[in-house]
Design an enzyme around this catalytic site. Structure first.
Site, short mmCIF file in Angstrom:
data_model
loop_
_atom_site.label_atom_id
_atom_site.label_comp_id
_atom_site.label_asym_id
_atom_site.label_seq_id
_atom_site.Cartn_x
_atom_site.Cartn_y
_atom_site.Cartn_z
N ASP A 59 94.54 36.04 108.33
CA ASP A 59 94.69 37.31 107.62
C ASP A 59 96.17 37.43 107.25
OD1 ASP A 59 95.06 39.89 106.82
OD2 ASP A 59 94.00 40.81 108.50
N TYR A 148 97.76 47.50 91.37
CA TYR A 148 97.80 46.04 91.18
C TYR A 148 99.07 45.62 90.44
CZ TYR A 148 96.22 41.32 90.09
OH TYR A 148 96.11 39.95 89.99
N LYS A 152 102.12 43.41 91.97
CA LYS A 152 102.40 42.08 91.40
C LYS A 152 103.82 42.03 90.82
CE LYS A 152 98.69 39.77 92.45
NZ LYS A 152 98.72 38.59 93.34
N THR A 183 86.80 34.00 88.18
CA THR A 183 86.69 33.80 89.63
C THR A 183 85.64 34.78 90.17
OG1 THR A 183 88.36 35.47 90.16
CG2 THR A 183 89.17 33.23 89.80
N PRO A 184 85.16 34.56 91.40
CA PRO A 184 84.16 35.47 91.96
C PRO A 184 84.60 36.93 91.95
CG PRO A 184 84.30 33.50 93.30
CD PRO A 184 85.40 33.39 92.29
N SER A 185 85.88 37.19 92.23
CA SER A 185 86.30 38.60 92.26
C SER A 185 86.28 39.22 90.86
CB SER A 185 87.67 38.75 92.92
OG SER A 185 88.65 38.23 92.08
N ARG A 206 90.97 40.80 75.14
CA ARG A 206 92.41 40.98 75.32
C ARG A 206 93.12 39.64 75.54
NH1 ARG A 206 92.39 43.86 81.34
NH2 ARG A 206 92.21 41.90 82.46
P1 NAD Z 1 89.51 36.17 94.69
O1 NAD Z 1 89.61 37.63 94.85
O2 NAD Z 1 88.31 35.58 94.01
O3 NAD Z 1 89.71 35.49 96.11
C1 NAD Z 1 90.72 35.94 96.95
C2 NAD Z 1 90.58 35.26 98.29
O4 NAD Z 1 91.55 35.88 99.14
C3 NAD Z 1 89.20 35.47 98.92
O5 NAD Z 1 88.69 34.25 99.40
C4 NAD Z 1 89.48 36.45 100.05
O6 NAD Z 1 88.65 36.25 101.18
C5 NAD Z 1 90.92 36.15 100.38
N1 NAD Z 1 91.58 37.28 101.05
C6 NAD Z 1 91.45 38.60 100.77
N2 NAD Z 1 92.15 39.32 101.64
C7 NAD Z 1 92.75 38.44 102.48
C8 NAD Z 1 93.60 38.57 103.60
N3 NAD Z 1 93.99 39.78 104.04
N4 NAD Z 1 94.04 37.45 104.22
C9 NAD Z 1 93.65 36.23 103.78
N5 NAD Z 1 92.83 36.03 102.74
C10 NAD Z 1 92.39 37.14 102.10
O7 NAD Z 1 90.84 35.71 94.03
P2 NAD Z 1 91.23 35.12 92.64
O8 NAD Z 1 90.66 35.95 91.55
O9 NAD Z 1 91.07 33.65 92.65
O10 NAD Z 1 92.79 35.45 92.70
C11 NAD Z 1 93.67 34.71 93.50
C12 NAD Z 1 95.08 35.23 93.24
O11 NAD Z 1 95.36 35.16 91.86
C13 NAD Z 1 95.27 36.68 93.64
O12 NAD Z 1 96.56 36.86 94.16
C14 NAD Z 1 95.09 37.41 92.34
O13 NAD Z 1 95.75 38.66 92.32
C15 NAD Z 1 95.74 36.42 91.38
N6 NAD Z 1 95.27 36.61 90.01
C16 NAD Z 1 93.94 36.52 89.71
C17 NAD Z 1 93.54 36.71 88.39
C18 NAD Z 1 92.09 36.65 87.98
O14 NAD Z 1 91.78 37.04 86.86
N7 NAD Z 1 91.21 36.15 88.82
C19 NAD Z 1 94.48 37.01 87.40
C20 NAD Z 1 95.82 37.09 87.75
C21 NAD Z 1 96.21 36.88 89.05
#
Ligand code: NAD
Length: 246
Positions: A59, A148, A152, A183-185, A206
């Protein structure tokens, strides 16, 4: 082609899915010794990472746990701070709880993990920290991303502070700012919208390239930054966003 990260010991946070998972895969392919971590150990185990990658529950908001994982790892050459959380809402919709959660997962995480690895990296004569930021920060913003974008933006500032303060100790620190990545999120955020299909279309619209990014496209940039090819780069932010910030 030679493996670009041969023998480098790399710790990745948030590696159970999305960009973190893609980075763990790409680093392993390039010969790195990867320690993949996530708060969800079961998801990490089920993620299909190749044998030989070490998996640990971590974590990122827990400084003590970060110290323990880093000590157990023995040596870290590259840290990727990837775990993140997308708080949704404008200033009035953002609760204090949501802002605190965003600060903890997006900002405190970088503080905790970077503090945990830096002394060892300095002792070893160098190391590299890669922070996954976002174009939704000070680079660009998006509607309803108050917590967010604010957190960031802090990641971008932390990257430059670490880069400047430790440049004389062989430490490099860079960030990657993705646009919208498949990604899944992202799927969860779209599904949670009032009109998911319309929201999906708006999010694609966008991005001038007319599509979402792929996690593997972000991972390639992380490989480059972690490799010796990027040895003259520090304090930089690599924007990979299909033109979103133009
Ligand atoms: P995601 O949300 O799909 O996955 C995030 C992972 O982080 C998950 O496996 C989750 O279990 C883990 N996580 C959450 N809280 C946690 C904690 N307290 N400790 C440890 N692990 C934890 O992520 P994503 O979309 O692949 O994004 C990854 C990174 O890229 C993030 O920092 C996100 O902000 C950044 N990002 C994502 C996007 C996008 O569009 N997906 C765009 C810009 C930036």
């Amino acid at each position: 082609m030679a493996e670009r990260l041969n023998g480098k010991r790399c710790l990745v946070t948030g590696a159970a899915q999305g960009i973190g998972l893609a980075i763990a895969h790409a680093f392993a392919r390039e010969g790195a010794r990867v320690l993949a971590t996530d708060i969800r150990l079961e998801a990490l185990r089920a993620a299909g990472l190749p044998d030989g990658i070490r998996l640990e529950r971590l974590d990122v908001t827990d400084a003590l746990a970060a110290g323990e994982v880093v000590t157990k790892a023995g040596r870290t050459d590259v840290l990727v701070n990837c775990a993140g959380y997308v708080g949704v809402g404008d200033l009035l919709a953002c609760t204090e709880q949501d802002l605190r959660r965003s600060l903890e997962i997006n900002v405190l995480s970088v503080f905790n993990l970077s503090r945990a690895v830096l002394p060892g990296m300095i002792e070893n004569g160098g190391g590299h920290i890669i922070n996954i930021a976002s174009v939704v920060s000070t680079t660009k913003t998006a509607p309803n991303r108050f917590a967010y974008a604010s957190t960031k933006a802090a990641v971008l500032a932390m990257t430059r502070c670490i880069a400047l303060d430790y440049v004389g100790k062989g430490i490099r620190c860079n960030s990657i700012s993705p646009g919208t990545v498949d990604t899944p999120s992202l799927h969860e955020r779209i599904a949670a919208g009032a009109d998911p299909e319309r929201l999906r279309e708006q999010m694609i619209a966008r991005q001038p390239m007319g599509r979402f990014g792929a996690a593997a496209e972000i991972a390639e940039a992380a490989v480059f930054l972690a490799s010796d090819e990027a040895r003259f780069m520090t304090g930089a932010d690599l924007v990979i966003d299909g033109g979103m910030s133009l």
